[in-house]
Design a protein around this motif. Structure first.
Motif, PDB file in Angstrom:
ATOM      1  N   PHE A 167       0.733  -1.181  -0.185  1.00  0.00           N
ATOM      2  CA  PHE A 167      -0.140  -0.148  -0.022  1.00  0.00           C
ATOM      3  C   PHE A 167       0.725   1.296   0.085  1.00  0.00           C
ATOM      4  CE2 PHE A 167      -2.765  -3.148   2.389  1.00  0.00           C
ATOM      5  CZ  PHE A 167      -3.279  -3.583   1.555  1.00  0.00           C
ATOM      6  N   PHE A 168       1.974   1.353   0.713  1.00  0.00           N
ATOM      7  CA  PHE A 168       2.791   2.382   0.759  1.00  0.00           C
ATOM      8  C   PHE A 168       3.488   2.715  -0.557  1.00  0.00           C
ATOM      9  CE2 PHE A 168       2.456   1.730   5.571  1.00  0.00           C
ATOM     10  CZ  PHE A 168       2.043   3.355   5.901  1.00  0.00           C
ATOM     11  N   LEU A 169       3.950   1.598  -1.201  1.00  0.00           N
ATOM     12  CA  LEU A 169       4.651   1.894  -2.428  1.00  0.00           C
ATOM     13  C   LEU A 169       3.890   2.578  -3.430  1.00  0.00           C
ATOM     14  CD1 LEU A 169       7.191   1.972  -4.091  1.00  0.00           C
ATOM     15  CD2 LEU A 169       6.723  -0.562  -4.459  1.00  0.00           C
ATOM     16  N   PRO A 170       2.510   1.937  -3.716  1.00  0.00           N
ATOM     17  CA  PRO A 170       1.668   2.733  -4.678  1.00  0.00           C
ATOM     18  C   PRO A 170       1.437   4.220  -4.462  1.00  0.00           C
ATOM     19  CG  PRO A 170       0.953   0.299  -4.398  1.00  0.00           C
ATOM     20  CD  PRO A 170       2.081   0.654  -3.180  1.00  0.00           C
ATOM     21  N   VAL A 171       1.306   4.252  -3.115  1.00  0.00           N
ATOM     22  CA  VAL A 171       0.902   5.710  -2.569  1.00  0.00           C
ATOM     23  C   VAL A 171       1.920   6.687  -3.158  1.00  0.00           C
ATOM     24  CG1 VAL A 171       0.720   7.146  -0.720  1.00  0.00           C
ATOM     25  CG2 VAL A 171      -0.647   4.987  -0.654  1.00  0.00           C
ATOM     26  N   VAL A 172       3.010   6.419  -3.184  1.00  0.00           N
ATOM     27  CA  VAL A 172       4.037   7.584  -3.587  1.00  0.00           C
ATOM     28  C   VAL A 172       4.309   7.450  -4.911  1.00  0.00           C
ATOM     29  CG1 VAL A 172       5.316   7.204  -1.257  1.00  0.00           C
ATOM     30  CG2 VAL A 172       6.141   5.820  -3.243  1.00  0.00           C
ATOM     31  N   LEU A 173       3.801   6.526  -5.720  1.00  0.00           N
ATOM     32  CA  LEU A 173       3.947   6.664  -7.125  1.00  0.00           C
ATOM     33  C   LEU A 173       2.736   7.418  -7.878  1.00  0.00           C
ATOM     34  CD1 LEU A 173       5.145   2.938  -7.571  1.00  0.00           C
ATOM     35  CD2 LEU A 173       6.462   5.090  -7.540  1.00  0.00           C
ATOM     36  N   ASP A 174       3.041   7.926  -9.080  1.00  0.00           N
ATOM     37  CA  ASP A 174       1.940   8.378  -9.939  1.00  0.00           C
ATOM     38  C   ASP A 174       1.281   7.487 -10.815  1.00  0.00           C
ATOM     39  OD1 ASP A 174       2.719  11.173  -9.022  1.00  0.00           O
ATOM     40  OD2 ASP A 174       4.150  11.650 -10.395  1.00  0.00           O
ATOM     41  N   ARG A 175       2.143   6.400 -10.983  1.00  0.00           N
ATOM     42  CA  ARG A 175       1.678   5.433 -11.928  1.00  0.00           C
ATOM     43  C   ARG A 175       1.091   4.048 -11.170  1.00  0.00           C
ATOM     44  NH1 ARG A 175       5.758   3.778 -16.320  1.00  0.00           N
ATOM     45  NH2 ARG A 175       3.948   2.273 -16.994  1.00  0.00           N
ATOM     46  N   LYS A 176      -0.057   3.781 -11.695  1.00  0.00           N
ATOM     47  CA  LYS A 176      -0.396   2.304 -11.115  1.00  0.00           C
ATOM     48  C   LYS A 176       0.731   1.071 -11.062  1.00  0.00           C
ATOM     49  CE  LYS A 176      -3.869  -1.355 -11.720  1.00  0.00           C
ATOM     50  NZ  LYS A 176      -4.932  -2.064 -12.421  1.00  0.00           N
ATOM     51  N   VAL A 177       0.968   0.755  -9.950  1.00  0.00           N
ATOM     52  CA  VAL A 177       1.756  -0.765  -9.869  1.00  0.00           C
ATOM     53  C   VAL A 177       1.005  -1.880  -9.459  1.00  0.00           C
ATOM     54  CG1 VAL A 177       2.573   0.015  -7.467  1.00  0.00           C
ATOM     55  CG2 VAL A 177       3.997  -1.636  -8.755  1.00  0.00           C
ATOM     56  N   THR A 178       1.082  -3.058 -10.270  1.00  0.00           N
ATOM     57  CA  THR A 178       0.239  -4.245  -9.980  1.00  0.00           C
ATOM     58  C   THR A 178       1.235  -5.151  -8.989  1.00  0.00           C
ATOM     59  OG1 THR A 178      -1.114  -3.837 -11.826  1.00  0.00           O
ATOM     60  CG2 THR A 178      -1.080  -5.937 -10.874  1.00  0.00           C
ATOM     61  N   PHE A 179       0.893  -5.729  -7.996  1.00  0.00           N
ATOM     62  CA  PHE A 179       1.342  -6.898  -7.267  1.00  0.00           C
ATOM     63  C   PHE A 179       0.670  -8.068  -7.293  1.00  0.00           C
ATOM     64  CE2 PHE A 179       3.263  -2.872  -5.225  1.00  0.00           C
ATOM     65  CZ  PHE A 179       4.504  -3.558  -4.803  1.00  0.00           C
ATOM     66  N   ILE A 180       1.292  -9.132  -7.046  1.00  0.00           N
ATOM     67  CA  ILE A 180       0.625 -10.395  -6.915  1.00  0.00           C
ATOM     68  C   ILE A 180       0.298 -10.549  -5.435  1.00  0.00           C
ATOM     69  CG2 ILE A 180       0.931 -12.944  -6.765  1.00  0.00           C
ATOM     70  CD1 ILE A 180       0.827 -11.737  -9.587  1.00  0.00           C
ATOM     71  N   ALA A 181      -0.880 -11.129  -5.141  1.00  0.00           N
ATOM     72  CA  ALA A 181      -1.535 -11.489  -3.890  1.00  0.00           C
ATOM     73  C   ALA A 181      -2.126 -12.575  -3.612  1.00  0.00           C
ATOM     74  CB  ALA A 181      -2.656 -10.215  -3.453  1.00  0.00           C
ATOM     75  N   LYS A 182      -2.023 -13.323  -2.442  1.00  0.00           N
ATOM     76  CA  LYS A 182      -2.564 -14.503  -2.551  1.00  0.00           C
ATOM     77  C   LYS A 182      -4.190 -14.654  -2.554  1.00  0.00           C
ATOM     78  CE  LYS A 182      -1.931 -14.725   2.361  1.00  0.00           C
ATOM     79  NZ  LYS A 182      -1.918 -15.427   3.566  1.00  0.00           N
ATOM     80  N   SER A 183      -4.472 -15.751  -3.343  1.00  0.00           N
ATOM     81  CA  SER A 183      -5.943 -15.917  -3.758  1.00  0.00           C
ATOM     82  C   SER A 183      -7.032 -15.841  -2.517  1.00  0.00           C
ATOM     83  CB  SER A 183      -6.188 -17.118  -4.490  1.00  0.00           C
ATOM     84  OG  SER A 183      -5.968 -18.287  -3.585  1.00  0.00           O
TER      85      SER A 183
END
Length: 250
Positions: free
Chosen positions: A47-63
């Motif tokens: 959550f903190f990493l995407p907050v500081v970026l202007d672009r969308k970043v997609t992570f993998i998460a547990k199903s």
């Protein structure tokens, strides 16, 4: 649409409450694909990493985050979808790894940012552990996308494993210069190349984070900690609650 609304609402709240600091934003390309390879200290890293970026970043998460029953489960699923997480079924290790690689490649082929934790799980004690070569290196070599090493700072102090309420303090994010591995393209089937790429990225993360490096997989250490906790509990000594809580891989 959902991502933008979620980032505005959640991101504004996180920025106001925690005031995260960031270094190296100039290394993130304004457009085009890139891989953000980060250390993993806390559930909140995604959550903190995407907050500081202007672009969308997609992570993998547990199903499991997307399939849990009840109202809480539905809210959790909506939240993770809203912040750009992709579900991956980890019930079978080999299948899970292939799914993660395919998902990462698809994100990068769309010209977007893909976030990955090379350690494969959160650090159990704040140290930096050996990176797993199956995901990061394969995706990088298959796409030719640059790899940006990322160091999350102090996020484990905000919400340690087992704690529900976060502590209000400033986390940090350091983003390093992009690493180019195009010289190895087409060699993703060579396990020595995969290990070399992964180790180079982990070294860059270590330099950014200042963490002590442990040449062992974090999952191995977690398993040993869990077994020790069970042994103490069954032996009538210290209970598992006396150990630092461990968490499941995410």
């Amino acid at each position: 649409m959902l991502y933008g609304a979620m980032k505005i609402s959640v991101g504004a709240g996180l920025k106001l409450a925690f005031r995260p600091w960031v270094e190296g934003l100039e290394h993130v390309p304004a457009r085009g694909p890139a891989i953000l390879a980060s250390n993993h200290l806390s559930f909140s890293d995604s959550f903190f990493l995407p907050v500081v970026l202007d672009r969308k970043v997609t992570f993998i998460a547990k199903s499991e985050y997307f399939t849990s029953p009840g109202v809480k489960g539905k809210l959790t699923a909506a939240f993770f979808k809203g912040v750009g997480q992709l579900p991956v079924d980890r019930s079978g290790k080999r299948g899970a790894g292939e799914a993660a690689v395919r998902s990462g490649i698809a994100v990068l082929e769309r010209g977007e940012l893909f976030g990955i934790y090379p350690e494969g799980t959160r650090s159990p004690d704040g140290r930096l552990y050996r990176g797993r070569p199956g995901g990061l290196a394969r995706v990088a070599l298959a796409t030719g996308a640059p790899v940006l090493p990322v160091a999350m700072i102090d996020t484990e102090k905000i919400q340690p494993p087992g704690k529900v309420m976060p502590k209000l303090m400033r986390p940090g994010i350091r983003i390093g210069e992009p690493l180019d591995f195009t010289r190895y393209q087409g060699m993703e089937g060579d396990r020595f190349i995969l290990r070399s790429v992964t180790d180079e990225v982990m070294y860059a993360i270590m330099k950014l984070s200042g963490q002590e490096y442990v040449d062992t997989y974090a999952s191995v250490v977690k398993k040993a900690m869990e077994e020790e906790a069970k042994r103490k509990k069954s032996g009538g000594g210290e209970t598992a609650g006396d150990e630092r809580p461990t968490d499941t891989p995410d």
